[in-house]
Design a protein around this motif. Structure first.
Motif, PDB file in Angstrom:
ATOM      1  N   CYS A 222      65.422  26.071  94.910  1.00  0.00           N
ATOM      2  CA  CYS A 222      64.525  24.936  95.099  1.00  0.00           C
ATOM      3  C   CYS A 222      64.165  24.332  93.735  1.00  0.00           C
ATOM      4  O   CYS A 222      63.740  25.055  92.831  1.00  0.00           O
ATOM      5  CB  CYS A 222      63.259  25.386  95.819  1.00  0.00           C
ATOM      6  N   CYS A 225      60.325  24.809  92.160  1.00  0.00           N
ATOM      7  CA  CYS A 225      59.634  26.101  92.094  1.00  0.00           C
ATOM      8  C   CYS A 225      59.677  26.651  90.673  1.00  0.00           C
ATOM      9  O   CYS A 225      60.747  26.931  90.119  1.00  0.00           O
ATOM     10  CB  CYS A 225      60.255  27.086  93.080  1.00  0.00           C
ATOM     11  N   ARG A 298      61.297  32.807 103.977  1.00  0.00           N
ATOM     12  CA  ARG A 298      62.032  31.571 104.268  1.00  0.00           C
ATOM     13  C   ARG A 298      62.513  31.549 105.715  1.00  0.00           C
ATOM     14  O   ARG A 298      62.759  32.599 106.321  1.00  0.00           O
ATOM     15  CB  ARG A 298      63.253  31.463 103.343  1.00  0.00           C
ATOM     16  N   GLU A 323      58.182  22.284 103.543  1.00  0.00           N
ATOM     17  CA  GLU A 323      58.210  21.201 102.561  1.00  0.00           C
ATOM     18  C   GLU A 323      58.325  19.810 103.163  1.00  0.00           C
ATOM     19  O   GLU A 323      57.454  18.988 102.964  1.00  0.00           O
ATOM     20  CB  GLU A 323      59.312  21.401 101.495  1.00  0.00           C
ATOM     21  N   LEU A 330      65.156  17.447 101.841  1.00  0.00           N
ATOM     22  CA  LEU A 330      65.456  18.873 101.703  1.00  0.00           C
ATOM     23  C   LEU A 330      66.731  19.087 100.884  1.00  0.00           C
ATOM     24  O   LEU A 330      66.804  20.001 100.058  1.00  0.00           O
ATOM     25  CB  LEU A 330      65.594  19.520 103.076  1.00  0.00           C
ATOM     26  N   LYS A 335      66.685  22.743  98.846  1.00  0.00           N
ATOM     27  CA  LYS A 335      65.925  23.721  99.621  1.00  0.00           C
ATOM     28  C   LYS A 335      66.827  24.745 100.298  1.00  0.00           C
ATOM     29  O   LYS A 335      66.453  25.910 100.473  1.00  0.00           O
ATOM     30  CB  LYS A 335      65.056  23.001 100.665  1.00  0.00           C
ATOM     31  N   THR A 337      67.738  24.746 103.426  1.00  0.00           N
ATOM     32  CA  THR A 337      67.385  24.936 104.836  1.00  0.00           C
ATOM     33  C   THR A 337      67.641  23.642 105.587  1.00  0.00           C
ATOM     34  O   THR A 337      67.805  22.576 104.984  1.00  0.00           O
ATOM     35  CB  THR A 337      65.907  25.332 105.003  1.00  0.00           C
TER      36      THR A 337
END
Length: 487
Positions: A222, A225, A298, A323, A330, A335, A337
């Motif tokens: 990500c 982060c 997650r 998020e 995304l 991300k 995902t």
């Protein structure tokens, strides 16, 4: 020789500044994290045979003068000060550290934390009184620095250190990441001797709680982060299951008032096999009857079977970073995902008897007013137990910061990452989406989420079945109500 570890004061007149969390602030919920990384480093140095002193000024809501007075009363034998930092408080932290140097001129002052790891040279240039920065994962850096100072050794051998040398700033090679995490003392043991668990509060958790790490690093990418990118890397390094369960046992035996353990790993469920092993050991030792726990998990690392086992082992709540409700965003933030994974995840958690605290953010690459609405609609659809909404706060050292900086989207200086009262702020200001619009959206989203009759009845029903959760909810609501009802 004594080594003094300090989490310095900041905006104490407004509340307890939570420096350790991913977005440091005096939060709306009044969450205040344990200074975990500073604690672990202090525990390592103590294990090496040094005397240590520890001051968590924000936890006691101390001001600057009071903090200096406390240090002065307990500084005999101190030759090294280790000062925690954060991006919003960096100017304050440097000034506080320089004040220590003025008061204890023969001491060595080193700064630690995410901000100084990302910008070591820039930080040292803020004030010539600061001696050094310990970059990234600093437990062993501070240990080796302590040995070097005690034995009058050359600092060039201390890996991970950026320091002043003959009028210049010199950076040694990086310190390798720690592989044997079982060698690090328990956070709980350090808390027992040096801190008071009642000084800390985490709004999704039952009070009082203890925070620990069972691993370091995160295998996911990500772009926003800060800890994996700046401090601990992307390899998920693990404590053994036996070591983790031993700490749970220590907490159960030594903290009769503690209701819950907060596992702060970026993604605790990244290693399914180890989670299963920990859960089985917690059940075998009946620790699931004594302690509840929660973790970051997650949506693509925990299925229904694993959730059932975690629930049986005492897990109460999962925290996923959802998020955005827009797939393009995304993808932009890496991300990893997909939107269609979210609803089954939440349904499985509810079916397993687990609560979910969902995290949402706005302001990432590709964000518009329409995509922010997508996120709110998803949040309302998922209808998790609790949710948070914040603008992107791009921190130095992250890809998100580089994206925002290169596009001219960052305004102000580091102190602007917090409002005057210490609350979260965003320095992000885009031509198509202003800071004010993002802040107003997040305020509106919280109101729309938490003031729904359906949600209020749900919280009351959960509280009837779980009195501890009702106390937690009332405590959290009491702290954020002025933000929910403000015009």
């Amino acid at each position: 020789m004594k080594v003094y570890f300090i989490n310095p004061p900041y905006k104490s007149e407004y509340g307890k500044f939570s420096r350790e969390q991913r977005s440091p602030a005096i939060t709306k919920s009044r969450t205040v994290y344990y200074p975990l990384w500073l604690m672990y480093a202090a525990a390592v140095v103590r294990k090496e045979g040094f005397e240590v002193a520890f001051l968590d000024a924000p936890a006691k809501q101390m001001g600057i003068k009071e903090s200096y007075d406390v240090v002065a009363s307990n500084c005999q034998g101190t030759r090294l000060f280790v000062i925690d930092t954060s991006t919003p408080s960096i100017y304050n932290d440097v000034e506080f550290a320089a004040g220590l140097k003025d008061r204890f001129q023969n001491s060595f002052v080193v700064l630690v934390g995410t901000h100084v790891s990302a910008l070591p040279n820039e930080t040292l240039e803020l004030n010539e009184k600061i001696d050094a920065v310990a970059r990234h994962e600093y437990d062993y850096i501070v240990r080796d620095l302590s040995i070097a100072i005690r034995d009058n050794r050359d600092l060039s051998a201390v890996r991970g250190l950026t320091y002043r040398w003959e009028g210049n700033i010199k950076s040694n090679p990086d310190m390798p990441f720690i592989e044997d995490l079982d060698d690090i003392p328990f956070a709980a043991e350090f808390i027992k001797e040096f801190l008071d668990e009642k000084d800390y509060f985490f709004s999704p958790s039952t009070y009082p709680e203890i925070q620990i790490f069972t691993g370091r690093g995160c295998p996911f990418r990500c772009n926003y982060c800060v800890y994996p990118q700046v401090m601990h890397g992307h390899k998920y390094r693990l404590r053994s299951a036996e070591n983790v369960v031993q700490e749970f046992m220590y907490i159960a035996e030594n903290f009769p008032d503690v209701k819950e353990v907060v596992i702060e790993d970026d993604t605790f469920t990244a290693s399914r096999e180890r989670v299963e092993e920990i859960c089985h050991k917690l059940i075998d030792k009946r620790l699931n009857k004594r302690l509840r726990w929660l973790c970051n998990a997650r949506v693509n690392t925990a299925d229904y079977e694993l959730m059932l086992l975690m629930k049986k082992a005492g897990c109460r709540l999962l925290i996923p970073g959802i998020e955005s409700g827009n797939q393009n965003i995304l993808n932009n933030i890496k991300k990893g995902t997909r939107i269609e994974q979210y609803e089954p995840y939440v349904k499985n958690a509810k079916k397993a008897g687990l609560l979910v605290h969902a995290c949402y953010m706005v302001g990432n690459e590709g964000e518009t007013k329409e995509t922010m609405q997508d996120t709110l609609e998803l949040a309302l659809k998922l209808d998790t137990d609790t949710a948070q909404f914040f603008p992107l706060m791009p921190y130095p050292g992250t890809e998100a910061y580089d994206w925002a900086k290169s596009n001219g989207y960052i305004e102000g200086n580091y102190s602007d990452y917090n409002k005057e009262n210490g609350d979260h702020n965003t320095v992000l200001n885009m031509p198509h989406l202003t800071t004010q619009e993002m802040n107003e959206f997040c305020d509106m989203a919280r109101k729309k989420y938490y003031l729904r009759p359906k949600y209020i009845f749900h919280r009351l029903w959960v509280g009837i079945r779980d009195p501890e959760d009702l106390k937690r909810s009332l405590k959290a609501f009491g702290r954020i109500r002025k933000y929910l009802f403000k015009k």
